[in-house]
Write a protein that holds these residues in place. Structure first.
Motif, PDB file in Angstrom:
ATOM      1  N   GLY A 209       0.786  -1.228   0.000  1.00 25.62           N
ATOM      2  CA  GLY A 209       0.000   0.000   0.000  1.00 25.62           C
ATOM      3  C   GLY A 209       0.813   1.270   0.000  1.00 25.62           C
ATOM      4  N   LEU A 210       2.117   1.165   0.258  1.00 26.08           N
ATOM      5  CA  LEU A 210       2.929   2.377   0.394  1.00 26.08           C
ATOM      6  C   LEU A 210       3.152   3.075  -0.941  1.00 26.08           C
ATOM      7  CD1 LEU A 210       4.700   4.364   1.887  1.00 26.08           C
ATOM      8  CD2 LEU A 210       6.557   2.684   1.856  1.00 26.08           C
ATOM      9  N   ILE A 211       3.436   2.325  -1.983  1.00 25.59           N
ATOM     10  CA  ILE A 211       3.726   2.932  -3.283  1.00 25.59           C
ATOM     11  C   ILE A 211       2.534   3.737  -3.778  1.00 25.59           C
ATOM     12  CG2 ILE A 211       4.406   2.494  -5.650  1.00 25.59           C
ATOM     13  CD1 ILE A 211       6.543   1.963  -3.492  1.00 25.59           C
ATOM     14  N   ASP A 212       1.334   3.169  -3.653  1.00 24.31           N
ATOM     15  CA  ASP A 212       0.129   3.894  -4.073  1.00 24.31           C
ATOM     16  C   ASP A 212      -0.065   5.156  -3.234  1.00 24.31           C
ATOM     17  OD1 ASP A 212      -0.411   2.001  -5.976  1.00 24.31           O
ATOM     18  OD2 ASP A 212      -1.786   0.849  -4.717  1.00 24.31           O
ATOM     19  N   ALA A 213       0.223   5.067  -1.945  1.00 23.30           N
ATOM     20  CA  ALA A 213       0.066   6.227  -1.070  1.00 23.30           C
ATOM     21  C   ALA A 213       1.050   7.327  -1.437  1.00 23.30           C
ATOM     22  CB  ALA A 213       0.250   5.812   0.396  1.00 23.30           C
ATOM     23  N   VAL A 214       2.292   6.958  -1.755  1.00 24.64           N
ATOM     24  CA  VAL A 214       3.295   7.950  -2.157  1.00 24.64           C
ATOM     25  C   VAL A 214       2.886   8.626  -3.458  1.00 24.64           C
ATOM     26  CG1 VAL A 214       5.678   8.259  -2.919  1.00 24.64           C
ATOM     27  CG2 VAL A 214       5.196   6.814  -0.943  1.00 24.64           C
ATOM     28  N   GLU A 215       2.389   7.862  -4.395  1.00 20.88           N
ATOM     29  CA  GLU A 215       1.970   8.439  -5.671  1.00 20.88           C
ATOM     30  C   GLU A 215       0.794   9.391  -5.498  1.00 20.88           C
ATOM     31  OE1 GLU A 215       1.119   5.141  -8.159  1.00 20.88           O
ATOM     32  OE2 GLU A 215       3.231   4.678  -8.592  1.00 20.88           O
ATOM     33  N   THR A 216      -0.045   9.125  -4.495  1.00 24.53           N
ATOM     34  CA  THR A 216      -1.204   9.980  -4.251  1.00 24.53           C
ATOM     35  C   THR A 216      -0.824  11.253  -3.513  1.00 24.53           C
ATOM     36  OG1 THR A 216      -2.661   8.044  -4.154  1.00 24.53           O
ATOM     37  CG2 THR A 216      -3.493  10.086  -3.193  1.00 24.53           C
ATOM     38  N   VAL A 217      -0.032  11.116  -2.466  1.00 19.22           N
ATOM     39  CA  VAL A 217       0.307  12.256  -1.607  1.00 19.22           C
ATOM     40  C   VAL A 217       1.508  13.027  -2.148  1.00 19.22           C
ATOM     41  CG1 VAL A 217       0.931  12.957   0.737  1.00 19.22           C
ATOM     42  CG2 VAL A 217      -0.616  11.028   0.386  1.00 19.22           C
ATOM     43  N   CYS A 218       2.485  12.313  -2.707  1.00 17.20           N
ATOM     44  CA  CYS A 218       3.731  12.944  -3.161  1.00 17.20           C
ATOM     45  C   CYS A 218       3.996  12.634  -4.634  1.00 17.20           C
ATOM     46  CB  CYS A 218       4.912  12.468  -2.320  1.00 17.20           C
ATOM     47  SG  CYS A 218       4.664  12.527  -0.548  1.00 17.20           S
ATOM     48  N   PRO A 219       3.115  13.037  -5.519  1.00 18.93           N
ATOM     49  CA  PRO A 219       3.273  12.669  -6.931  1.00 18.93           C
ATOM     50  C   PRO A 219       4.525  13.249  -7.585  1.00 18.93           C
ATOM     51  CG  PRO A 219       1.561  14.334  -6.686  1.00 18.93           C
ATOM     52  CD  PRO A 219       1.925  13.900  -5.304  1.00 18.93           C
ATOM     53  N   LYS A 220       5.070  14.337  -7.031  1.00 21.14           N
ATOM     54  CA  LYS A 220       6.238  14.971  -7.636  1.00 21.14           C
ATOM     55  C   LYS A 220       7.551  14.592  -6.940  1.00 21.14           C
ATOM     56  CE  LYS A 220       3.692  19.002  -9.352  1.00 21.14           C
ATOM     57  NZ  LYS A 220       3.617  20.483  -9.384  1.00 21.14           N
ATOM     58  N   ALA A 221       7.484  13.692  -5.974  1.00 23.82           N
ATOM     59  CA  ALA A 221       8.690  13.278  -5.259  1.00 23.82           C
ATOM     60  C   ALA A 221       9.489  12.277  -6.083  1.00 23.82           C
ATOM     61  CB  ALA A 221       8.315  12.663  -3.918  1.00 23.82           C
ATOM     62  N   GLU A 222      10.796  12.295  -5.890  1.00 22.64           N
ATOM     63  CA  GLU A 222      11.637  11.241  -6.458  1.00 22.64           C
ATOM     64  C   GLU A 222      11.481  10.009  -5.569  1.00 22.64           C
ATOM     65  OE1 GLU A 222      16.304  10.108  -7.453  1.00 22.64           O
ATOM     66  OE2 GLU A 222      15.814  11.767  -6.105  1.00 22.64           O
ATOM     67  N   VAL A 223      11.199   8.881  -6.179  1.00 24.24           N
ATOM     68  CA  VAL A 223      10.973   7.642  -5.430  1.00 24.24           C
ATOM     69  C   VAL A 223      12.126   6.677  -5.684  1.00 24.24           C
ATOM     70  CG1 VAL A 223       9.443   5.656  -5.103  1.00 24.24           C
ATOM     71  CG2 VAL A 223       8.470   7.922  -5.545  1.00 24.24           C
ATOM     72  N   ARG A 224      12.650   6.106  -4.611  1.00 27.36           N
ATOM     73  CA  ARG A 224      13.687   5.084  -4.716  1.00 27.36           C
ATOM     74  C   ARG A 224      13.240   3.840  -3.958  1.00 27.36           C
ATOM     75  NH1 ARG A 224      19.374   8.329  -3.489  1.00 27.36           N
ATOM     76  NH2 ARG A 224      18.981  10.141  -4.863  1.00 27.36           N
ATOM     77  N   PHE A 225      13.654   2.678  -4.469  1.00 29.74           N
ATOM     78  CA  PHE A 225      13.379   1.418  -3.807  1.00 29.74           C
ATOM     79  C   PHE A 225      14.671   0.882  -3.195  1.00 29.74           C
ATOM     80  CE2 PHE A 225       9.992   0.647  -7.290  1.00 29.74           C
ATOM     81  CZ  PHE A 225       9.098   1.472  -6.621  1.00 29.74           C
ATOM     82  N   CYS A 226      14.543   0.290  -2.031  1.00 28.78           N
ATOM     83  CA  CYS A 226      15.713  -0.310  -1.384  1.00 28.78           C
ATOM     84  C   CYS A 226      16.235  -1.450  -2.251  1.00 28.78           C
ATOM     85  CB  CYS A 226      15.336  -0.824   0.005  1.00 28.78           C
ATOM     86  SG  CYS A 226      16.693  -1.622   0.883  1.00 28.78           S
ATOM     87  N   VAL A 227      17.476  -1.342  -2.689  1.00 31.16           N
ATOM     88  CA  VAL A 227      18.033  -2.320  -3.614  1.00 31.16           C
ATOM     89  C   VAL A 227      18.245  -3.674  -2.946  1.00 31.16           C
ATOM     90  CG1 VAL A 227      19.971  -2.818  -5.165  1.00 31.16           C
ATOM     91  CG2 VAL A 227      19.120  -0.490  -4.954  1.00 31.16           C
ATOM     92  N   ARG A 228      18.481  -3.670  -1.653  1.00 30.45           N
ATOM     93  CA  ARG A 228      18.684  -4.942  -0.960  1.00 30.45           C
ATOM     94  C   ARG A 228      17.442  -5.827  -1.063  1.00 30.45           C
ATOM     95  NH1 ARG A 228      17.818  -6.918   4.118  1.00 30.45           N
ATOM     96  NH2 ARG A 228      17.044  -4.934   4.905  1.00 30.45           N
TER      97      ARG A 228
END
Length: 325
Positions: A209-228
């Protein structure tokens, strides 16, 4: 008359019994209450060994567990009672830390008594410290409460100018899903600024649910995923030294040319492996594709991993003590 004198046999032949029903969980809790107060993170096996060393009595795991539960009840009080005090706790934060945010959400407000649902905290010092002394990058993650009542702790952790971790805000929620993450992120953005996430970099482990929430609340933020976490899932299907070396070289390089070359090497090894990684846009996990505005080439969400490790003992306490750390 003849008398027969028998010699006294002083050799002890009875078996040793190292169990004692009198050593109850109530007695153990009272005797070792200071032990549990000082060593809350110790494993029960160590406590069982300590009891045997002190008394010569062997206790079972369940008796040790109940002893710890009773000791914690004496130390911290009833966990259910502390939920009745969260409003007082939030009021104290607002009174003694002007400028801070403390919000309590309940359910059943129209049908008393209300039931605790969520609580969000962001201290004024954390707001100012982040906006004035940290890079515009936050790691967000959730971890489980381990006490009598289920729940999740959501946290936003930043990185200061010396690359040290800097807690920004935290919350206790009922479950980790899109709704709770959206609630947390909306309050966080309201506190630290970065409207719509513009100028902010958000690092996560791609929680439910986090990715959808970030896209909704912070659509202009740079998003990174933990590579590990990407690697942990990738190696379940494509293991081996060749895959590992090419993967991490592709991740760490700041050159697009080198990234393409390493991806080609992975494709040579396995088309499926290449397709797996190609399905994740490089801007989320490859260093060469990161924006420069955060002034950080962070690849792992170890900010939150470290924070969760530090609060491990607190997560086992009743809510007020847990929030106090």
């Amino acid at each position: 008359m003849t008398m027969q004198i028998k010699t006294l046999d002083l050799e002890h032949t009875c078996g040793h019994v190292d169990a004692n029903s009198k050593v109850s969980s109530e007695w153990l809790a009272e005797k070792y209450i200071n032990y549990f107060r000082d060593d809350q993170g110790e494993r029960l096996k160590k406590f069982i060994h300590k009891v045997f060393t002190d008394t010569g009595v062997t206790i079972g795991y369940h008796r040790a567990w109940f002893a710890r539960v009773r000791a914690k009840l004496s130390i911290y009080g009833d966990a259910s009672d502390q939920y009745k005090r969260v409003y007082d706790y939030a009021s104290a934060i607002l009174k003694y830390n002007p400028g801070s945010s403390a919000l309590v959400s309940v359910t059943g407000a129209q049908n008393p008594p209300p039931t605790f649902q969520r609580m969000y905290v962001c201290m004024e010092a954390c707001k100012v410290g982040f906006t004035e002394g940290c890079r515009p990058l936050i790691g967000i993650d959730g971890c489980h409460l381990k006490g009598a009542y289920p729940g999740m702790i959501l946290a936003a952790v930043a990185k200061d100018g010396n690359n040290n971790i800097f807690p920004v805000a935290w919350a206790v929620v009922e479950v980790e899903d899109k709704q709770s993450w959206r609630w947390f992120l909306e309050l966080l953005i309201n506190d630290i600024g970065f409207h719509n996430g513009e100028g902010l970099t958000v690092m996560s482990d791609r929680q439910k649910g986090l990715i959808d929430a970030v896209e909704t609340v912070c659509p202009k933020a740079e998003v990174r995923f933990c590579v590990r976490h990407i690697w942990a899932n990738f190696k379940l299907q494509f293991s081996g030294t060749a895959f590992k070396e090419s993967f991490w070289r592709a991740v760490r390089t700041s050159s697009r040319f080198t990234f393409i070359a390493e991806m080609a090497a992975i494709k040579f090894l396995s088309q499926d492996a290449y397709n797996y990684l190609a399905a994740i846009p490089p801007k989320y996990w490859a260093r060469h594709a990161f924006l420069t505005r955060s002034k950080s080439n962070l690849l792992l969400n170890n900010l939150c991993e470290t924070f969760n490790s530090v609060i491990k003992e607190a997560r086992d306490k009743p809510i007020i003590h847990a929030l106090n750390g």
